[in-house]
Scaffold this motif. Structure first.
Motif, PDB file in Angstrom:
ATOM      1  N   ARG A  68       0.913  -1.045   0.056  1.00 32.37           N
ATOM      2  CA  ARG A  68      -0.133   0.134  -0.201  1.00 32.37           C
ATOM      3  C   ARG A  68       0.829   1.406  -0.091  1.00 32.37           C
ATOM      4  NH1 ARG A  68      -4.809  -1.366   4.478  1.00 32.37           N
ATOM      5  NH2 ARG A  68      -5.464  -3.421   3.528  1.00 32.37           N
ATOM      6  N   PRO A  69       1.849   1.371   0.998  1.00 27.26           N
ATOM      7  CA  PRO A  69       2.554   2.751   0.992  1.00 27.26           C
ATOM      8  C   PRO A  69       3.344   3.012  -0.494  1.00 27.26           C
ATOM      9  CG  PRO A  69       2.990   1.618   3.043  1.00 27.26           C
ATOM     10  CD  PRO A  69       2.119   0.477   2.157  1.00 27.26           C
ATOM     11  N   PHE A  70       3.947   1.888  -1.072  1.00 31.90           N
ATOM     12  CA  PHE A  70       4.543   2.252  -2.114  1.00 31.90           C
ATOM     13  C   PHE A  70       3.710   2.430  -3.269  1.00 31.90           C
ATOM     14  CE2 PHE A  70       5.887  -0.054  -6.085  1.00 31.90           C
ATOM     15  CZ  PHE A  70       7.495   0.846  -6.470  1.00 31.90           C
ATOM     16  N   LEU A  71       2.673   1.872  -3.392  1.00 33.57           N
ATOM     17  CA  LEU A  71       1.741   2.048  -4.469  1.00 33.57           C
ATOM     18  C   LEU A  71       0.836   3.492  -4.405  1.00 33.57           C
ATOM     19  CD1 LEU A  71      -0.347  -1.266  -5.026  1.00 33.57           C
ATOM     20  CD2 LEU A  71       1.451  -0.358  -6.420  1.00 33.57           C
ATOM     21  N   THR A 124       2.277   5.868  -2.753  1.00 30.57           N
ATOM     22  CA  THR A 124       3.477   7.211  -3.063  1.00 30.57           C
ATOM     23  C   THR A 124       3.732   7.295  -4.707  1.00 30.57           C
ATOM     24  OG1 THR A 124       4.699   6.421  -0.968  1.00 30.57           O
ATOM     25  CG2 THR A 124       6.005   7.733  -2.842  1.00 30.57           C
ATOM     26  N   LEU A 125       3.792   6.128  -5.397  1.00 32.64           N
ATOM     27  CA  LEU A 125       3.761   6.144  -6.941  1.00 32.64           C
ATOM     28  C   LEU A 125       2.794   6.563  -7.666  1.00 32.64           C
ATOM     29  CD1 LEU A 125       5.706   4.854  -9.264  1.00 32.64           C
ATOM     30  CD2 LEU A 125       4.324   3.018  -8.986  1.00 32.64           C
ATOM     31  N   ILE A 126       1.664   6.441  -7.160  1.00 35.19           N
ATOM     32  CA  ILE A 126       0.380   7.075  -7.979  1.00 35.19           C
ATOM     33  C   ILE A 126       0.379   8.662  -7.553  1.00 35.19           C
ATOM     34  CG2 ILE A 126      -2.205   7.285  -7.910  1.00 35.19           C
ATOM     35  CD1 ILE A 126      -2.007   3.958  -7.242  1.00 35.19           C
ATOM     36  N   GLY A 127       0.807   9.108  -6.503  1.00 36.32           N
ATOM     37  CA  GLY A 127       0.612  10.366  -6.155  1.00 36.32           C
ATOM     38  C   GLY A 127       1.669  11.206  -6.831  1.00 36.32           C
ATOM     39  N   PHE A 128       3.066  10.691  -7.027  1.00 35.77           N
ATOM     40  CA  PHE A 128       3.903  11.015  -7.764  1.00 35.77           C
ATOM     41  C   PHE A 128       3.629  11.306  -8.978  1.00 35.77           C
ATOM     42  CE2 PHE A 128       7.737  10.730 -10.303  1.00 35.77           C
ATOM     43  CZ  PHE A 128       8.670  11.896  -9.783  1.00 35.77           C
ATOM     44  N   ILE A 129       2.945  10.246  -9.795  1.00 39.05           N
ATOM     45  CA  ILE A 129       2.535  10.479 -11.069  1.00 39.05           C
ATOM     46  C   ILE A 129       1.577  11.394 -11.420  1.00 39.05           C
ATOM     47  CG2 ILE A 129       1.527   9.134 -13.070  1.00 39.05           C
ATOM     48  CD1 ILE A 129       2.852   6.452 -11.963  1.00 39.05           C
ATOM     49  N   LEU A 130       0.711  11.637 -10.495  1.00 41.93           N
ATOM     50  CA  LEU A 130      -0.580  12.613 -10.554  1.00 41.93           C
ATOM     51  C   LEU A 130       0.124  13.969 -10.573  1.00 41.93           C
ATOM     52  CD1 LEU A 130      -3.387  10.903  -8.504  1.00 41.93           C
ATOM     53  CD2 LEU A 130      -3.297  11.181 -11.117  1.00 41.93           C
ATOM     54  N   LYS A 131       0.999  14.209  -9.691  1.00 43.63           N
ATOM     55  CA  LYS A 131       1.512  15.543  -9.425  1.00 43.63           C
ATOM     56  C   LYS A 131       2.596  15.793 -10.518  1.00 43.63           C
ATOM     57  CE  LYS A 131       1.677  15.210  -4.498  1.00 43.63           C
ATOM     58  NZ  LYS A 131       2.488  14.953  -3.310  1.00 43.63           N
ATOM     59  N   ILE A 132       3.195  14.878 -11.154  1.00 44.00           N
ATOM     60  CA  ILE A 132       3.894  15.127 -12.397  1.00 44.00           C
ATOM     61  C   ILE A 132       3.039  15.609 -13.585  1.00 44.00           C
ATOM     62  CG2 ILE A 132       5.351  14.162 -14.229  1.00 44.00           C
ATOM     63  CD1 ILE A 132       6.923  14.994 -11.792  1.00 44.00           C
ATOM     64  N   VAL A 133       2.055  14.911 -13.560  1.00 45.23           N
ATOM     65  CA  VAL A 133       1.055  15.172 -14.740  1.00 45.23           C
ATOM     66  C   VAL A 133       0.291  16.687 -14.414  1.00 45.23           C
ATOM     67  CG1 VAL A 133      -1.329  14.771 -15.810  1.00 45.23           C
ATOM     68  CG2 VAL A 133       0.429  12.930 -15.357  1.00 45.23           C
ATOM     69  N   LEU A 134       0.245  16.959 -13.253  1.00 41.24           N
ATOM     70  CA  LEU A 134      -0.668  18.403 -12.858  1.00 41.24           C
ATOM     71  C   LEU A 134       0.587  19.357 -13.246  1.00 41.24           C
ATOM     72  CD1 LEU A 134      -2.658  20.072 -11.435  1.00 41.24           C
ATOM     73  CD2 LEU A 134      -1.669  19.550  -9.467  1.00 41.24           C
ATOM     74  N   VAL A 167      10.474   1.822   0.268  1.00 42.93           N
ATOM     75  CA  VAL A 167      11.132   1.420  -1.082  1.00 42.93           C
ATOM     76  C   VAL A 167      12.807   1.468  -0.848  1.00 42.93           C
ATOM     77  CG1 VAL A 167       9.243   2.208  -2.519  1.00 42.93           C
ATOM     78  CG2 VAL A 167      10.929   4.095  -1.644  1.00 42.93           C
ATOM     79  N   PHE A 168      13.077   2.189   0.353  1.00 39.71           N
ATOM     80  CA  PHE A 168      14.730   2.399   0.678  1.00 39.71           C
ATOM     81  C   PHE A 168      15.037   1.393   1.750  1.00 39.71           C
ATOM     82  CE2 PHE A 168      13.803   6.239  -1.320  1.00 39.71           C
ATOM     83  CZ  PHE A 168      14.681   6.246  -2.575  1.00 39.71           C
ATOM     84  N   VAL A 169      14.496   1.117   2.574  1.00 36.11           N
ATOM     85  CA  VAL A 169      15.076   0.389   3.997  1.00 36.11           C
ATOM     86  C   VAL A 169      13.740  -0.284   4.476  1.00 36.11           C
ATOM     87  CG1 VAL A 169      16.500   2.023   4.573  1.00 36.11           C
ATOM     88  CG2 VAL A 169      14.102   2.397   5.281  1.00 36.11           C
ATOM     89  N   THR A 170      14.156  -1.605   5.136  1.00 38.02           N
ATOM     90  CA  THR A 170      13.114  -2.331   5.999  1.00 38.02           C
ATOM     91  C   THR A 170      13.693  -2.373   7.465  1.00 38.02           C
ATOM     92  OG1 THR A 170      12.930  -4.092   4.003  1.00 38.02           O
ATOM     93  CG2 THR A 170      12.583  -4.796   6.176  1.00 38.02           C
TER      94      THR A 170
END
Length: 275
Positions: A62-65, A67-77, A146-149
């Motif tokens: 969930r957190p990764f998806l 973050t990815l969706i939010g990043f893509i939407l902001k780039i498009v905006l 996405v970077f650490v566990t």
């Protein structure tokens, strides 16, 4: 002559005023679009998060998806707003790509951990809540980013391991099957009743509430040593009861054998004397 200069200056100021007016309108429109766009993105992210919960998407992903969706939407905006202001979208996209390349070069090692994090989230050798061993860390997984566990050990230590180090080394998942077998060796002297000793240990395991009935525990002869017979108790337990059985049940076995007059094997030598 004076009228000509006055007319030229008037036209120049009018052109500037028109330009500033057009730019101001575009800037106001872009600002309004930015505010409305972030609001829409926030609503979309809430809806997506709720959809993930409804469809029971794994908590690890969930957190990764999101973050990815939010990043893509902001780039498009941002690209859309660049078009409103008048910046060519192709040039703006190229600028973003160039910035991305520069950031990637600056964070070369971090990108390796990012790629490893994506691999962990896709192939899922473990998930949040699993008991694992990796990179000298032994404990329950609390978070996978996405970077650490993040791993919480039995000593209540919080161990943060870079994902690149995890994928580059061996991962032992003790929760994957659902239960664990604990091998507990103990010794008895030669010449004592092996069958009775096994029955005593089996009774201890049977009466222990933390030992699972299925799979069934077993007691077997593990080794014939120089000083005694090594038996092996092999109970199965749930992961959360691992240390309770590892320590407490072992003590119960020692006490039960002691009460039955089974002494621990000590070093001994047989000496043969010749006349």
């Amino acid at each position: 002559m004076g009228n000509t200069i006055t007319d030229s200056l008037s036209k120049f100021y009018d052109a500037i005023a028109v330009g500033i007016g057009d730019w101001g309108l575009k800037l106001v429109g872009a600002l309004a679009a930015l505010i409305i766009g972030f609001w829409i993105i926030r609503m979309i992210m809430k809806a997506v998060s709720k959809a993930f919960e409804t469809r029971h998407v794994d908590e690890t992903l969930r957190p990764f998806l999101l973050t990815l969706i939010g990043f893509i939407l902001k780039i498009v905006l941002l690209i859309s707003i660049a078009g409103i202001v008048g910046i060519p979208t192709a040039s703006f996209a190229a600028l973003i790509a160039g910035i991305g390349i520069a950031i990637g070069a600056a964070f070369n090692g971090s990108l390796g951990h990012l790629a490893s994090g994506v691999m962990l989230l896709i192939f899922r050798p473990f998930k949040v809540g699993d008991l694992i061993k990796t990179n000298d860390a032994f404990g329950f997984v609390k978070e996978i980013s996405v970077f650490v566990t993040v791993i919480e050990t039995f000593q209540n230590e919080t161990v943060i391991v870079p994902n690149g180090a995890i994928t580059a080394n061996k991962i032992t998942n003790l929760t994957k099957i659902g239960n664990l077998r604990i091998d507990m060796p103990f010794g008895i002297q030669y010449g004592t009743d092996i069958k009775k000793a096994k029955e005593i240990v089996a009774d201890v395991l049977k009466n222990d509430k933390n030992v699972l009935e299925t799979p069934a525990a077993r007691v077997a002869v593990n080794n014939l040593g120089a000083n005694g017979i090594e038996l092996l108790a092999m109970p199965y337990v749930d992961c959360e009861n691992y240390w309770d059985v590892y320590w407490d049940t072992r003590q119960k076995i020692v006490e039960a054998l002691g009460e039955a007059n089974y002494e621990a094997p000590f070093a001994q030598r047989i000496v043969t004397m010749k006349q």
